[in-house]
Write a protein that holds these residues in place. Structure first.
Motif, PDB file in Angstrom:
ATOM      1  N   LEU A  72       1.088  -1.187   0.036  1.00 36.70           N
ATOM      2  CA  LEU A  72       0.089   0.095  -0.034  1.00 36.70           C
ATOM      3  C   LEU A  72       0.965   0.896   0.107  1.00 36.70           C
ATOM      4  O   LEU A  72       0.675   2.201  -0.782  1.00 36.70           O
ATOM      5  CB  LEU A  72      -1.029   0.027   1.203  1.00 36.70           C
ATOM      6  N   ALA A  73       2.043   1.301   0.872  1.00 37.47           N
ATOM      7  CA  ALA A  73       2.701   2.422   0.809  1.00 37.47           C
ATOM      8  C   ALA A  73       3.503   2.694  -0.402  1.00 37.47           C
ATOM      9  O   ALA A  73       3.564   3.785  -0.955  1.00 37.47           O
ATOM     10  CB  ALA A  73       3.670   2.230   1.994  1.00 37.47           C
ATOM     11  N   ARG A  74       3.892   1.671  -0.862  1.00 37.33           N
ATOM     12  CA  ARG A  74       4.706   1.852  -2.144  1.00 37.33           C
ATOM     13  C   ARG A  74       3.860   2.399  -3.338  1.00 37.33           C
ATOM     14  O   ARG A  74       4.211   3.169  -4.129  1.00 37.33           O
ATOM     15  CB  ARG A  74       5.183   0.257  -2.517  1.00 37.33           C
ATOM     16  N   SER A  75       2.704   2.019  -3.352  1.00 41.60           N
ATOM     17  CA  SER A  75       1.776   2.270  -4.417  1.00 41.60           C
ATOM     18  C   SER A  75       1.177   3.672  -4.190  1.00 41.60           C
ATOM     19  O   SER A  75       0.918   4.578  -5.160  1.00 41.60           O
ATOM     20  CB  SER A  75       0.274   1.441  -4.401  1.00 41.60           C
ATOM     21  N   ASP A  77      13.022  -0.242  -4.193  1.00 44.31           N
ATOM     22  CA  ASP A  77      14.276  -1.685  -4.609  1.00 44.31           C
ATOM     23  C   ASP A  77      15.108  -1.793  -3.938  1.00 44.31           C
ATOM     24  O   ASP A  77      15.792  -2.779  -3.675  1.00 44.31           O
ATOM     25  CB  ASP A  77      13.940  -1.634  -6.049  1.00 44.31           C
ATOM     26  N   LEU A  78      15.666  -0.564  -3.691  1.00 44.87           N
ATOM     27  CA  LEU A  78      17.227  -0.406  -3.014  1.00 44.87           C
ATOM     28  C   LEU A  78      16.861  -0.454  -1.384  1.00 44.87           C
ATOM     29  O   LEU A  78      17.821  -0.212  -0.911  1.00 44.87           O
ATOM     30  CB  LEU A  78      17.797   0.769  -3.359  1.00 44.87           C
ATOM     31  N   ASN A  79      15.529  -0.308  -0.817  1.00 49.73           N
ATOM     32  CA  ASN A  79      15.429  -0.422   0.458  1.00 49.73           C
ATOM     33  C   ASN A  79      15.905   1.208   0.976  1.00 49.73           C
ATOM     34  O   ASN A  79      16.739   1.062   2.112  1.00 49.73           O
ATOM     35  CB  ASN A  79      16.022  -1.444   1.399  1.00 49.73           C
ATOM     36  N   ALA A  80      15.745   2.040   0.048  1.00 47.00           N
ATOM     37  CA  ALA A  80      16.514   3.289   0.624  1.00 47.00           C
ATOM     38  C   ALA A  80      15.504   4.620   0.234  1.00 47.00           C
ATOM     39  O   ALA A  80      15.994   5.452  -0.238  1.00 47.00           O
ATOM     40  CB  ALA A  80      17.787   3.559  -0.316  1.00 47.00           C
ATOM     41  N   HIS A  81      14.205   4.387   0.620  1.00 41.09           N
ATOM     42  CA  HIS A  81      13.255   5.513   0.226  1.00 41.09           C
ATOM     43  C   HIS A  81      13.236   6.461   1.554  1.00 41.09           C
ATOM     44  O   HIS A  81      12.865   5.965   2.589  1.00 41.09           O
ATOM     45  CB  HIS A  81      11.758   4.555   0.280  1.00 41.09           C
ATOM     46  N   GLU A  82      13.413   7.652   1.100  1.00 43.27           N
ATOM     47  CA  GLU A  82      13.438   8.771   2.426  1.00 43.27           C
ATOM     48  C   GLU A  82      12.045   8.900   2.764  1.00 43.27           C
ATOM     49  O   GLU A  82      11.846   9.444   3.732  1.00 43.27           O
ATOM     50  CB  GLU A  82      14.064   9.875   1.586  1.00 43.27           C
ATOM     51  N   CYS A  83      11.019   8.472   1.789  1.00 42.32           N
ATOM     52  CA  CYS A  83       9.715   8.743   2.370  1.00 42.32           C
ATOM     53  C   CYS A  83       8.899   7.833   3.072  1.00 42.32           C
ATOM     54  O   CYS A  83       7.701   7.722   3.615  1.00 42.32           O
ATOM     55  CB  CYS A  83       8.750   9.284   1.218  1.00 42.32           C
ATOM     56  N   TYR A  90       9.710  19.605   8.141  1.00 41.14           N
ATOM     57  CA  TYR A  90      10.835  19.642   7.247  1.00 41.14           C
ATOM     58  C   TYR A  90      10.341  18.574   6.196  1.00 41.14           C
ATOM     59  O   TYR A  90       9.827  17.599   6.165  1.00 41.14           O
ATOM     60  CB  TYR A  90      12.061  19.034   7.926  1.00 41.14           C
ATOM     61  N   SER A  91      10.615  19.188   4.767  1.00 43.34           N
ATOM     62  CA  SER A  91      10.503  18.519   3.743  1.00 43.34           C
ATOM     63  C   SER A  91      11.359  17.604   3.331  1.00 43.34           C
ATOM     64  O   SER A  91      12.527  17.655   3.830  1.00 43.34           O
ATOM     65  CB  SER A  91      10.365  19.594   2.532  1.00 43.34           C
ATOM     66  N   THR A  92      11.236  16.595   2.543  1.00 47.52           N
ATOM     67  CA  THR A  92      12.139  15.547   2.023  1.00 47.52           C
ATOM     68  C   THR A  92      12.801  16.217   0.868  1.00 47.52           C
ATOM     69  O   THR A  92      12.536  17.152   0.154  1.00 47.52           O
ATOM     70  CB  THR A  92      11.413  14.266   1.784  1.00 47.52           C
ATOM     71  N   PHE A  93      13.787  15.647   0.444  1.00 49.92           N
ATOM     72  CA  PHE A  93      14.708  16.060  -0.626  1.00 49.92           C
ATOM     73  C   PHE A  93      13.699  16.204  -1.731  1.00 49.92           C
ATOM     74  O   PHE A  93      13.849  16.684  -2.676  1.00 49.92           O
ATOM     75  CB  PHE A  93      15.969  15.174  -0.792  1.00 49.92           C
ATOM     76  N   SER A  94      13.122  14.905  -1.939  1.00 50.64           N
ATOM     77  CA  SER A  94      12.231  14.742  -3.151  1.00 50.64           C
ATOM     78  C   SER A  94      11.060  15.750  -3.162  1.00 50.64           C
ATOM     79  O   SER A  94      10.306  15.851  -3.962  1.00 50.64           O
ATOM     80  CB  SER A  94      11.568  13.380  -3.290  1.00 50.64           C
ATOM     81  N   ARG A 144       5.809  11.793   3.714  1.00 48.07           N
ATOM     82  CA  ARG A 144       6.380  10.653   4.381  1.00 48.07           C
ATOM     83  C   ARG A 144       5.163   9.695   4.778  1.00 48.07           C
ATOM     84  O   ARG A 144       4.272  10.297   4.997  1.00 48.07           O
ATOM     85  CB  ARG A 144       7.063  11.192   5.391  1.00 48.07           C
ATOM     86  N   LEU A 145       5.357   8.336   4.628  1.00 44.70           N
ATOM     87  CA  LEU A 145       4.316   7.475   5.141  1.00 44.70           C
ATOM     88  C   LEU A 145       5.251   6.683   6.252  1.00 44.70           C
ATOM     89  O   LEU A 145       6.469   6.268   6.193  1.00 44.70           O
ATOM     90  CB  LEU A 145       4.192   6.444   4.002  1.00 44.70           C
ATOM     91  N   TYR A 146       4.317   6.345   7.451  1.00 40.34           N
ATOM     92  CA  TYR A 146       4.952   5.876   8.527  1.00 40.34           C
ATOM     93  C   TYR A 146       4.179   4.235   8.728  1.00 40.34           C
ATOM     94  O   TYR A 146       2.904   4.147   8.762  1.00 40.34           O
ATOM     95  CB  TYR A 146       4.924   6.495   9.883  1.00 40.34           C
TER      96      TYR A 146
END
Length: 261
Positions: A56-59, A82-88, A112-116, A120-122
């Motif tokens: 769900l989060a990825r979609s 895919d890289l397990n490196a999502h900042e959000c 604070y905003s993310t770089f992108s 964010r989703l937790y």
């Protein structure tokens, strides 16, 4: 790589036995309303709560989800997953990060905003273990809307085996609880058969059904059992009985019957 890791559901289509829940989630993604509420997935261990939460989060975070509600797999967001490196996307084990200080840090990050520039989703696993103070800290951000939008300031995905321990104030700020139930034995057997075919493991359908029944529809345990039984050769009823020591159980029953118990 173990079978349960290799064949962990990647998209909604891979998830076994949760058609009703998945249909609603697809509509949320296709309607673009993913950030308008938080979510709760509740059910027994091994039924796919956390897996559904991740999909769900990825979609939701996908830049161009497909018409069926699955993420595209090609955008920057999908590649980061895919890289397990999502900042959000931040996944938190509530069993070890359940205090007010942990939630305070989350609330502070909202400023604070993310770089992108994306939201964010937790995801909180075993979320029923979050402390009262921790939940109090996130109640207001979960309710507040972004200025000029219907989207919530804070969106969480709670996964729990004990939804009755979740506070009503949290439940009221989420979509209706998604009950993730044990899949039917037949559905699990079909999934196990598909995996055996992919891995070129010989099998008997009856043996796969037996594994599903003995594992009480716990899909991860089913895959571990298949992997273990396959070490004996083909996945047959005989090998399943031997590997899972079911022959010993039958002997215990005979002893008890002879004792008149």
């Amino acid at each position: 790589m173990s079978l349960d890791t290799k064949y962990r559901p990647h998209v909604f289509d891979d998830v076994v036995g949760q058609q009703g829940t998945i249909e609603i989630l697809r509509k949320i993604i296709c309607g673009g309303t993913g950030f308008q509420q938080s979510y709760i997935f509740a059910g027994p261990h091994g039924t796919g709560k956390t897996t559904l939460g991740r999909i769900l989060a990825r979609s939701i975070l996908c830049e161009a989800p497909n018409k069926d509600g699955n993420f595209c797999g090609d955008c920057i967001s999908c590649r980061a997953f895919d890289l397990n490196a999502h900042e959000c996307f931040i996944e938190i084990d509530a069993a070890t990060n359940s205090g007010k200080a942990d939630m305070k840090e989350i609330v502070e990050r909202l400023e604070y905003s993310t770089f992108s520039g994306r939201r964010r989703l937790y995801l909180f696993d075993e979320s029923h273990q979050l402390s009262k103070d921790a939940l109090d800290a996130i109640l207001k951000p979960m309710e507040d809307q972004l200025s000029g939008s219907e989207e919530r300031k804070l969106v969480c995905i709670f996964c729990t085996t004990e939804p009755e321990k979740m506070r009503r104030t949290i439940l009221s700020r989420c979509a209706p609880v998604f009950q993730v139930r044990k899949p039917p034995v037949e559905d699990i057997s079909k999934r196990l058969a598909y995996i055996c075919e992919q891995e070129q493991i010989e099998f008997e359908v009856e043996a796969l059904s037996l594994i599903a029944e003995i594992s009480e529809a716990h899909i991860r345990d089913c895959l571990k059992a298949v992997e273990g039984v396959a070490l004996l050769g083909a996945v047959t009823r005989e090998h399943v009985v031997s590997y899972l020591h079911l022959d010993a159980n039958s002997e215990f029953v005979k002893v008890l019957l002879n004792m008149g118990i």
